[in-house]
Design an enzyme around this catalytic site. Structure first.
Site, PDB file in Angstrom:
ATOM      1  N   THR A  72     -34.628  33.486  45.544  1.00 36.88           N
ATOM      2  CA  THR A  72     -33.557  33.927  46.088  1.00 36.88           C
ATOM      3  C   THR A  72     -33.983  34.088  47.254  1.00 36.88           C
ATOM      4  OG1 THR A  72     -32.194  34.602  43.864  1.00 36.88           O
ATOM      5  CG2 THR A  72     -31.598  35.714  46.069  1.00 36.88           C
ATOM      6  N   ASN A 150     -30.242  23.477  37.717  1.00 35.82           N
ATOM      7  CA  ASN A 150     -30.923  24.580  36.637  1.00 35.82           C
ATOM      8  C   ASN A 150     -30.226  24.406  35.341  1.00 35.82           C
ATOM      9  OD1 ASN A 150     -29.007  25.618  38.695  1.00 35.82           O
ATOM     10  ND2 ASN A 150     -28.853  27.424  37.484  1.00 35.82           N
ATOM     11  N   GLY A 199     -42.015  31.912  41.037  1.00 36.33           N
ATOM     12  CA  GLY A 199     -43.110  31.784  40.244  1.00 36.33           C
ATOM     13  C   GLY A 199     -42.783  31.829  38.723  1.00 36.33           C
ATOM     14  N   THR A 236     -45.970  44.957  52.279  1.00 40.99           N
ATOM     15  CA  THR A 236     -47.326  44.985  51.883  1.00 40.99           C
ATOM     16  C   THR A 236     -47.638  43.800  50.403  1.00 40.99           C
ATOM     17  OG1 THR A 236     -47.523  47.130  52.104  1.00 40.99           O
ATOM     18  CG2 THR A 236     -49.341  45.959  50.625  1.00 40.99           C
ATOM     19  N   CYS A 323     -18.204  33.336  28.475  1.00 37.84           N
ATOM     20  CA  CYS A 323     -18.567  34.590  27.759  1.00 37.84           C
ATOM     21  C   CYS A 323     -19.988  35.007  27.902  1.00 37.84           C
ATOM     22  CB  CYS A 323     -18.403  34.662  25.948  1.00 37.84           C
ATOM     23  SG  CYS A 323     -16.586  34.549  25.779  1.00 37.84           S
TER      24      CYS A 323
END
Lengths: 388, 277
Positions: A72, A150, A199, A236, A323
Site C-alpha cells: 500500500t 488479486n 514482502g 529507520t 458477508c
C-alpha cells in the site's frame, strides 16, 4: 491441526530460509545502520545486499529499489510522486478492479480535485483497451494499472500499456504485488516507470515492501524525515524485514518449475470441482492468469457459509461475498466484471503456494461437494434436482 | 473473521427445521439474492387455536443468517400467532448468545420473515411498495423499516442502522437521509405547551424546580431510550449535568443537552444554560 492453506493471495507463510536469515537482526544485531559505530554501521552493507537481491529478481538496478513498509505504501508513494512531479496535470487513469491501495487512493485524489478515469473490464476481467485509449489525454499525469488481479489472478497487458504510454510520455505505475514472485518480471524489457511489490505475498514477513523507480524518473518522497533510502523514504530501516525480503526474492528467482507445479495443482482442483459440483463457474480469463489462483463461483450459496464449513476441515480460502468483505457490498472486482449476484455471493478464491501439495488439493476436492450440497439444501434458490 | 458465539456456530453447522412444511398455511419471504441474504419461512398453523404447530426455513446467507433462521423457528414453534409476533429481533439475537453488531440485520431478517408470514396467513396485504419511501436504494430499505428497527433497537447512529438494516451500507448516498430520520426520532421533542411564566424564584426554589423538571420530564424520556442523566450542580443559571448510560456514547448528546436547556428555559428561567460537566 496444521491448516490446509489456500489463501496465499491474502498472505503467505514466511519461508524457513527467510526466517533463519532475518532472526539474527531481531536478536543480537539490533543496531541502527545510520550509526557511526561498527555495531550499527555494518548493517548498511546488509541492506545493500538485500537491495541487490530484490533488484535481481526484477532485472532492475540496485539504486532503482526503495524499501517501504508494504504494498500500500509503495502504491501511494508512486502515485503521489507522479502527481507531484507534474503539478499542472490533473488527470489520473486506473482500473475499476485495482486493490484498495490504488483504488481508494485515486478516489481520495478525486476528492482533492483530480479527474480520475476508472477503466472498466469485460466479463473475463480483461481491461477494456478501447476505453483506455480513449481516456488518454494531454492532461494525464499517471496511469496505474495492476499487473495481476488479486481476486481472479487475471494478468493485465502491462507490456502493451507500457509501450503506448512510453510513446506518449505518460508515467506508468503498476501494482505488481500479486505478480512478483509468482511470474517472471523483467523491468529491462517491461516499459514501466514504477512498480510496487509486497514482502508478505512472496514468503517474506508482513510490514515490508518495495517500490521500483526507473532511473531518470522524477521522484518525490511520500514519507518525509531522515536521509534513509537516499532521502527517498524516511524512517529507520526495518533491517530484519529488508533482509528477509532480499532472501525471499532470491528464493523466487527460479520460478519455472514452480509455475508448472502450481498450475498443475490449480487446474486439477478446478477441473475436479467443475466435474463434481453443478452450477459452478470460473471467474476470470483463464488464458492470462496467475498460475496459483482460481476464483470459482458456486451458485445459490453464500461464500461466508462455504468458508466457515471449509474452516471446520482446516481448509483456508477466501470469498468475494458481501458477508466476508467487511462491508455490505460484495467484491468490486466481480461486480466490475458483471458476474451475476447469484454467483458473486458464492465466489471462492483458492490461491496456492509452493508449500501446497497434491494431498491437500485432494482434500478440498473430497470436501467441497458435500459442503455445497448441504448449503444448497438450505437455500431457497436454485431448486432443481442437483447432482452435487 | 467474525466473532460468532458457539451457539451460532453450532446452529450454523447443524441447523434445525430446514426445508418447507407440507401445504403451508403461511409463507413469508424476505430478502433477495442481490442483497446477499434471503429467507423463506413456511408455517403450519392450528386454525382453532391460532398456534404455530410447525415452522421451517430455507435461507440463503451467511452463518449468522442460517443460525438466526433456526433460532426463529425454534422460538416460535408452539406459540400462538399473537405471542409469536411479540418476538423481537433482540430475542433472536439473545437465543444465539448475541450476534456481532455488523450481523444484527440477520436477526432483523428473521423477525421480518415472521411478520410477512403472519400477514400472509391473515390475508393482510403488504404495504404497496410504491407507497413506501425507499431510503436506501442499494438494499431497498424503506423509511418505515428504518424507523421501526431504530426505535425497537434504540439505534442512534447511522452505523448502527446499517448494521441492523443494511441501509447506508452500499453507495452511502442515503446517509444524510438516515441521519435526518434519526434526528427526527431521537431529539428530545418539546410538546407545545402554554408557556408557564416563571415567577421570581429563590435559589432554593430554583434548584428544586430544576430537579423536578429533570426527574419528571427529562429522565423518563432518556431512560426509555436506555439513557440517563445526573444533576451535578446548579450555579446561578448554569446547570451542570452528566449524561449517563446510553447517552454517554450517544452522538446525539449535543442535541439532548440542547433539548434539556430549552425545557428548563421554558419552565424555570429563560437565562438557564445547560452544560455537561
Amino acid at each position: 491441526m496444521k491448516p490446509i492453506y489456500f489463501d496465499n493471495n491474502a498472505t503467505t507463510a514466511v519461508a524457513p530460509e527467510v526466517l533463519e536469515e532475518m532472526l539474527p537482526y531481531l536478536r543480537d544485531l539490533y543496531g541502527n545502520p545510520s550509526s557511526m559505530h561498527t555495531f550499527g554501521g555494518q548493517l548498511h552493507k546488509k541492506i545493500e545486499e538485500a537491495r541487490a537481491r530484490v533488484a535481481a529478481l526484477l532485472g532492475a538496478e540496485s539504486e532503482e529499489i526503495i524499501f517501504t513498509s508494504c504494498g500500500t505504501e509503495s502504491d501511494n508513494t508512486a502515485i503521489m510522486s507522479a502527481v507531484e512531479s507534474s503539478p499542472e496535470k490533473k488527470h489520473i487513469i486506473t482500473s475499476r478492479v485495482e486493490h484498495p491501495a490504488v483504488l481508494n487512493f485515486a478516489k481520495h485524489l478525486a476528492r482533492k480535485g483530480y479527474r480520475v478515469t476508472f477503466i472498466p473490464v469485460d466479463s473475463f476481467g480483461r481491461l477494456d483497451m478501447n476505453a483506455f485509449m480513449k481516456a488518454l489525454d494531454d492532461n494525464t499525469v499517471v496511469v496505474s494499472i495492476m499487473y495481476a488481479n488479486n481476486e481472479t489472478g487475471v494478468i493485465f497487458p502491462i507490456q502493451e500499456i507500457g509501450e503506448i504510454l512510453r510513446e506518449r510520455k505518460i508515467l506508468f505505475h503498476t501494482d505488481a504485488v500479486q505478480a512478483v514472485g509468482k511470474i517472471p518480471i523483467n523491468v529491462k524489457e517491461l516499459p514501466v516507470d514504477m512498480l510496487s511489490l509486497s514482502g508478505h505475498k512472496l514468503h517474506a514477513p508482513k510490514g515490508i515492501g518495495a517500490l521500483y523507480v526507473r532511473k531518470g524518473t522524477r521522484f518525490y518522497p511520500y514519507i518525509i524525515g531522515g536521509h534513509q533510502e537516499h532521502s527517498r523514504r524516511a524512517g529507520t530501516e526495518n533491517i530484519a524485514s529488508i533482509i528477509a525480503l532480499g532472501k525471499a526474492c532470491e528464493l523466487a528467482e527460479n520460478l519455472k518449475e514452480e509455475i508448472v507445479y502450481l498450475s498443475r495443482l490449480r487446474d486439477k482442483l478446478e477441473k475436479s470441482l467443475i466435474e463434481r459440483c453443478p452450477d459452478v463457474r470460473i471467474n476470470g480469463d483463464t488464458e492470462h492468469r496467475l498460475p496459483n489462483t482460481t476464483n470459482i463461483s458456486f451458485e445459490y450459496v453464500e461464500g461466508e457459509a462455504i468458508l466457515l464449513r471449509l474452516n471446520e476441515y482446516g481448509i483456508c480460502a477466501s470469498s468475494g461475498s458481501a458477508c466476508t468483505s467487511g462491508s455490505l457490498e460484495p467484491s468490486h472486482v466481480l461486480r466490475a466484471m458483471g458476474v451475476p449476484y447469484t454467483a458473486i455471493h458464492g465466489s471462492i478464491r483458492f490461491s496456492l503456494s509452493r508449500y501446497n501439495n497434491e494431498s491437500e488439493i485432494n482434500k478440498v476436492i473430497e470436501t467441497m461437494p458435500s459442503i455445497i450440497k448441504a448449503l444448497r439444501t438450505l437455500s431457497p434458490y436454485g431448486r432443481k434436482p442437483l447432482k452435487c | 473473521m467474525w466473532d460468532y458465539t458457539s451457539k451460532v456456530k453450532e446452529l450454523f453447522l447443524n441447523p434445525k427445521n430446514v426445508g418447507e412444511v407440507e401445504n403451508p398455511d403461511a409463507v413469508g419471504e424476505v430478502g433477495s439474492i442481490v442483497c446477499g441474504d434471503a429467507l423463506k419461512l413456511t408455517l403450519k398453523i392450528d386454525k382453532e387455536t391460532g398456534t404455530i404447530t410447525d415452522a421451517k426455513f430455507q435461507t440463503f446467507g451467511c452463518a449468522s443468517a442460517i443460525a438466526s433462521s433456526t433460532a426463529l423457528t425454534e422460538i416460535i414453534k408452539g406459540k400462538t400467532l399473537d405471542d409469536a409476533l411479540k418476538v423481537t429481533n433482540q430475542d433472536i439475537a439473545e437465543y444465539l448468545g448475541g450476534l456481532p453488531k455488523e450481523k444484527m440485520h440477520c436477526s432483523v431478517m428473521g423477525r421480518e420473515a415472521l411478520e410477512a408470514a403472519v400477514a400472509n396467513y391473515r390475508g393482510e396485504e403488504k404495504p404497496h411498495e410504491a407507497e413506501e419511501r425507499i431510503v436506501c436504494k442499494c438494499f431497498e430499505v424503506s423509511e418505515e423499516k428504518i424507523r421501526k428497527v431504530a426505535i425497537e433497537n434504540h439505534l442512534t447512529t447511522v452505523e448502527e442502522v446499517t448494521n441492523f438494516t443494511k441501509a447506508g451500507g452500499g453507495c452511502g448516498s442515503c446517509i444524510p437521509d438516515i441521519e435526518a430520520i434519526l434526528k427526527d426520532i431521537w431529539s428530545v421533542k418539546i410538546a407545545p405547551e402554554k408557556p408557564r411564566i416563571p415567577k421570581k424564584l429563590t435559589n432554593l426554589q430554583k434548584i428544586a424546580l430544576i430537579q423536578d423538571v429533570l426527574e419528571k420530564e427529562i429522565r423518563p424520556r432518556l431512560q426509555a431510550d436506555g439513557g440517563d442523566l445526573e444533576l451535578i450542580d446548579v450555579d446561578g443559571n448554569k446547570v451542570s449535568i452528566a449524561l449517563r448510560a446510553m447517552c454517554v456514547a450517544c452522538p446525539m448528546g449535543g442535541v439532548t443537552i440542547k433539548g434539556i436547556e430549552e425545557k428548563l428555559r421554558e419552565i424555570v428561567s429563560k437565562d438557564i444554560v445547560v452544560v455537561e460537566g
